[in-house]
Motif scaffolding. Sequence first.
Motif, PDB file in Angstrom:
ATOM      1  N   SER A  79       4.608 -32.019 -12.204  1.00  0.00           N
ATOM      2  CA  SER A  79       3.165 -32.253 -12.213  1.00  0.00           C
ATOM      3  C   SER A  79       2.412 -31.146 -11.476  1.00  0.00           C
ATOM      4  O   SER A  79       1.208 -31.010 -11.614  1.00  0.00           O
ATOM      5  CB  SER A  79       2.846 -33.612 -11.583  1.00  0.00           C
ATOM      6  N   GLN A  80       3.143 -30.376 -10.670  1.00  0.00           N
ATOM      7  CA  GLN A  80       2.484 -29.283  -9.928  1.00  0.00           C
ATOM      8  C   GLN A  80       2.565 -27.945 -10.668  1.00  0.00           C
ATOM      9  O   GLN A  80       2.031 -26.947 -10.185  1.00  0.00           O
ATOM     10  CB  GLN A  80       3.131 -29.121  -8.556  1.00  0.00           C
ATOM     11  N   ILE A  81       3.318 -27.912 -11.740  1.00  0.00           N
ATOM     12  CA  ILE A  81       3.468 -26.637 -12.455  1.00  0.00           C
ATOM     13  C   ILE A  81       2.511 -26.621 -13.630  1.00  0.00           C
ATOM     14  O   ILE A  81       2.584 -27.465 -14.518  1.00  0.00           O
ATOM     15  CB  ILE A  81       4.926 -26.458 -12.926  1.00  0.00           C
ATOM     16  N   TRP A  82       1.621 -25.642 -13.604  1.00  0.00           N
ATOM     17  CA  TRP A  82       0.616 -25.575 -14.640  1.00  0.00           C
ATOM     18  C   TRP A  82       1.217 -25.008 -15.913  1.00  0.00           C
ATOM     19  O   TRP A  82       2.143 -24.214 -15.888  1.00  0.00           O
ATOM     20  CB  TRP A  82      -0.583 -24.717 -14.177  1.00  0.00           C
ATOM     21  N   GLU A  83       0.579 -25.430 -16.992  1.00  0.00           N
ATOM     22  CA  GLU A  83       1.040 -25.025 -18.325  1.00  0.00           C
ATOM     23  C   GLU A  83       1.206 -23.502 -18.430  1.00  0.00           C
ATOM     24  O   GLU A  83       2.231 -23.011 -18.895  1.00  0.00           O
ATOM     25  CB  GLU A  83       0.018 -25.516 -19.363  1.00  0.00           C
ATOM     26  N   GLN A  84       0.196 -22.774 -17.914  1.00  0.00           N
ATOM     27  CA  GLN A  84       0.226 -21.324 -18.107  1.00  0.00           C
ATOM     28  C   GLN A  84       1.267 -20.628 -17.218  1.00  0.00           C
ATOM     29  O   GLN A  84       1.630 -19.494 -17.467  1.00  0.00           O
ATOM     30  CB  GLN A  84      -1.166 -20.709 -17.877  1.00  0.00           C
ATOM     31  N   LEU A 108      11.427 -28.072 -16.118  1.00  0.00           N
ATOM     32  CA  LEU A 108      10.087 -27.827 -15.567  1.00  0.00           C
ATOM     33  C   LEU A 108       9.016 -28.584 -16.353  1.00  0.00           C
ATOM     34  O   LEU A 108       7.938 -28.842 -15.842  1.00  0.00           O
ATOM     35  CB  LEU A 108       9.756 -26.324 -15.611  1.00  0.00           C
ATOM     36  N   ASP A 109       9.324 -28.906 -17.593  1.00  0.00           N
ATOM     37  CA  ASP A 109       8.334 -29.560 -18.454  1.00  0.00           C
ATOM     38  C   ASP A 109       8.988 -30.747 -19.159  1.00  0.00           C
ATOM     39  O   ASP A 109       9.139 -30.754 -20.376  1.00  0.00           O
ATOM     40  CB  ASP A 109       7.805 -28.539 -19.475  1.00  0.00           C
ATOM     41  N   PRO A 110       9.413 -31.735 -18.365  1.00  0.00           N
ATOM     42  CA  PRO A 110      10.103 -32.867 -18.980  1.00  0.00           C
ATOM     43  C   PRO A 110       9.119 -33.765 -19.719  1.00  0.00           C
ATOM     44  O   PRO A 110       7.914 -33.665 -19.488  1.00  0.00           O
ATOM     45  CB  PRO A 110      10.713 -33.586 -17.780  1.00  0.00           C
ATOM     46  N   PRO A 111       9.619 -34.616 -20.612  1.00  0.00           N
ATOM     47  CA  PRO A 111       8.704 -35.525 -21.310  1.00  0.00           C
ATOM     48  C   PRO A 111       8.003 -36.446 -20.310  1.00  0.00           C
ATOM     49  O   PRO A 111       8.537 -36.721 -19.222  1.00  0.00           O
ATOM     50  CB  PRO A 111       9.625 -36.316 -22.241  1.00  0.00           C
ATOM     51  N   ARG A 112       6.825 -36.905 -20.693  1.00  0.00           N
ATOM     52  CA  ARG A 112       6.064 -37.781 -19.807  1.00  0.00           C
ATOM     53  C   ARG A 112       6.788 -39.097 -19.619  1.00  0.00           C
ATOM     54  O   ARG A 112       7.586 -39.507 -20.452  1.00  0.00           O
ATOM     55  CB  ARG A 112       4.670 -38.026 -20.399  1.00  0.00           C
ATOM     56  N   LEU A 113       6.499 -39.755 -18.500  1.00  0.00           N
ATOM     57  CA  LEU A 113       7.132 -41.026 -18.207  1.00  0.00           C
ATOM     58  C   LEU A 113       6.583 -42.111 -19.126  1.00  0.00           C
ATOM     59  O   LEU A 113       5.620 -41.903 -19.850  1.00  0.00           O
ATOM     60  CB  LEU A 113       6.884 -41.409 -16.741  1.00  0.00           C
ATOM     61  N   ALA A 114       7.201 -43.286 -19.061  1.00  0.00           N
ATOM     62  CA  ALA A 114       6.828 -44.388 -19.947  1.00  0.00           C
ATOM     63  C   ALA A 114       5.352 -44.753 -19.788  1.00  0.00           C
ATOM     64  O   ALA A 114       4.679 -45.089 -20.769  1.00  0.00           O
ATOM     65  CB  ALA A 114       7.708 -45.590 -19.655  1.00  0.00           C
TER      66      ALA A 114
END
Lengths: 570, 423
Positions: A79-84, A108-114
Amino acid sequence: MVSPKRLFPVMALLVTVAVVIVLRLIFLQVVESDRLEQEHERVFGAELELQPIRGQVLDRNGAVLGTTGYEYRITADPSQIWEQDLSGTAAILATLLVTRTSYIIPSLDPPRLADGSEAKYSVVASRVSPEVAEAIRQQAIWGIYVEPVQRRYYPHNHLLSHVLGWVDADMRGNSGVEGHYNEHLRGNSVTVSKYPMLHYEWSTPRPHDGATVVLTIDRTIQATTERVLADALVRYNAPSGTIIVMDLDGYGILAMASLPDFDPNAYYRTERQLLVNPAIARLFEPGSIHKVLTMAAAIDSGTVTPATVYNDVGVIEVGGWPIRNWDGAAHGITDMTTLLSKSLNVGAATIASWMGWKTYYQYMMAFGLADYTGIDLEGEGIGQLKQPGDDLWTESDLGTNSFGQGVAVTPLRELVSIAAIASGGTMYQPHVVAEVRDGDRVYQYQKTIIGQPISKESANTVREMMVQAVSREVSSASVPGYTIGGKTGTAQIPDGPIYHPSDIIGTFVGFLPADNPRYIALIKIDRPQVGQYERWGSTTAAPTFSELAQQLVVLLDVPPDSARALADAW
Amino acid sequence: MAAVNVARTRISPTRVVPAVSRPFAQLDYALALAIAGLVMIGLIMVYSASVYVSLLQELTPTYYFGRQLGAVLLGLVAIVLLQFIDYRTLRRFSVVAAALTIAGLAAVLILGESILGAKRGLFQGSYQPSEFAKLITVVYIADWLAAKGERIKSFELGFFPFLFLVAILCGLVALQPDVSTTTLIALIAFTMFFVAGARWSHFAILMAGGASVFAGLVAFMPHARQRFMEYVWSLMDPSQAQWHAQQVVYSFALGGLTGRGLGRSFQKTGPLPVPHTDSILAVVGEELGLVGCLVVLALLCVIIYRGYKIALETREDYGRLLAVGITTWLAVQGLVNIAGLTGVGPFSGVPLPFVSYGGSSMLMSLIGVGILLGISQQNKRTEAGMDRPLTGSRATVKGRNGAAVGVSWRNGRTYFTGVGYRR
């Protein structure tokens, strides 16, 4: 000019503010108090377990056999790592971790939680060396964290692996010393508030670090033993084997080697079969070495004396089952020492039947063949001794048991039972740990008697017979300069309902010095694939004993007979 | 006005009793007791709130308590000394004091040590001129406004010079940067300007101008902007309140009606940063509950009430403006502090008078109420006709009482700032 009328609006304003403040205080401290208190509890009630450092395992001289170090776990808060920043961060990590960017990105970019929220924790790399971890830490990448993780190290890799056992990823000890002494080695964790600011140095509870465990095993003797065993397995083309070396004063184990072994640093890459310690867990039919127990029972019960003779006609039927000698021959009038030296099955069955099953099994029970030795290693197996009264026992078992068939034991069990003869009839509990150092307290192992199967006199008599037997027939086991006692065994291997037609287990139990035994060793060479006529205990295990003993007398500083005779003369 | 004052003062030369002979005869005991109570609670709470902080900083547990006690004792000595002198004597020093304050503030900007990114102290932080500035502002502006008299209503002679004066003082403090103290000084000055009889239109312009300057400061000073925005955010969504503000709210909530008991605050052991200074009421709220907070607030209200009452009882302009100024200062500072903590207003960096840890603040507050007590005594002596001339003062040359002299002076001269009329 300065009029009171101007002061009243000021006072009114202040009163208004004061009233609002009072209302707000009532709201916070009375109306909302309980809800906020619960919220506070959620934030500050969080606890953290401080882990103790697992204790070391040392050999009898203080050499480190097992120790604890740190590795590092690289984690991310996605959640702290920005897309860019994603690909840039992944590229840096991939370079430092020597892997591909595409392997890093999913963590670093796992699927969102339930519930649709972004994950706050994911593991990028689970076991990273301190150097790499430090390099990553110095990058100070936003959202990437470096957590220390304890890891068990075994500096000598394969050495003593079966005895040491291993420690899993949760720092829980498994098998061997790690398993048996897990409670001591582990130490005690302590639970503290997750907010470290609340605990200052003077009040912070510290975890109780694990105790240091000092073994009776000598690293050098162990290494020598393992090398001798490895050489023997090559020489006799055998797939596996076991050697146990034990101090007869209190039964401290000096070396316990089984091959093939494993690297406890990488236990998770090892076949599970190999993790089992054959010396204490794998059963085998001991074969002829078992005859010394039969002889000890016969002597102690008064059934025979060394001078007793029997007529060997080459076959005896016990319980309807014919028993023959290894050479199929009849040896005629034979005394007891010759029975042992020539390892005659007919003789063993004869004296067993003289004793009768009641006496015989009483003695076998006294030797502990149906019990655990109680060694301080996790994973000890228990032998199988059928007894009168059991469903499967038949009278023929009395005959076959007398020379080590139809009975299954662990190598250690057989060694400990035979050791009772060498140590004057008293049987001690075998052990691998000499002391446990827990902080300031040191617990020393006290030698423990687990039985007195035969009298001292009987023990000495049988011991003398074993010395005679070896010197007469088994020159391959001899140690120049030393008189030894011992017994060979060539055990057949059960293969379904019958015995394997060709494979055998070559065994030898030997002790020295002969007149005042200090050390005893059991050699077991499984299925040597050498010529049909060389597959004997006397041609595989006995020479291996000789080779080992020649090195042990130096390492253990045992004076040769001549030197001791000289010392006695003084 | 002056004439009225003189007429209503029963002066009899035969009954002049030196004030020095009975310095505490006319003491305002309600005010004195309220101050004593608040200072006591303050000392106890400073000790309670600072124990963990001192240990964390490897100081003795009583380090902050000891320093605070020293400031209180020094303040008591100041209060006692102030009872021996006529408050009107202060006028003689107001210009020098103002000049020294401005010099001190300038020195801090040039030489001062940085605390949390702001330069506020000299001599290793043990002396903070901005605390001193608040008192001196009051003393000086009271003098200046009293001397202005009716001309305060004039734009060129009243409003404009006043604006200039306030701008210098506030500007120096604002540069530290200390937006809270700047705002405080401005509010005190504006209130005194208003009470002194300024035109409503001038006052409105002043407030509007002050508000825009405040907006400008908030917009351009990162720290101030952050605090202000945090307040705005917390109004919109309380769960988004920043750590410190959130911890203060938790402290009050944990205390409930009667508190967790003295010394039993959880929040002071870590979650509250510097619990013994600006957020001390949060510790009071947690340990002594709503009851404790209301007691503190009540004592503060007694002080404010007595302060304004003293102002109303004062028959001459300087004393009245001085009392109004000092009272307004303590009132605004106290309420701004509590409002910030409770979330009624934005978080500020001003201490709670008489309670928060801080030597300069404590000493200045005590000197302030010492002056108030002095004014009150002087009023009563005047009422009783026990007044005596201010011997040795230039002010006494022309009259028997300071107020009368002040008026006569005002009527005689023109001047731009307060410095002018001395010449």
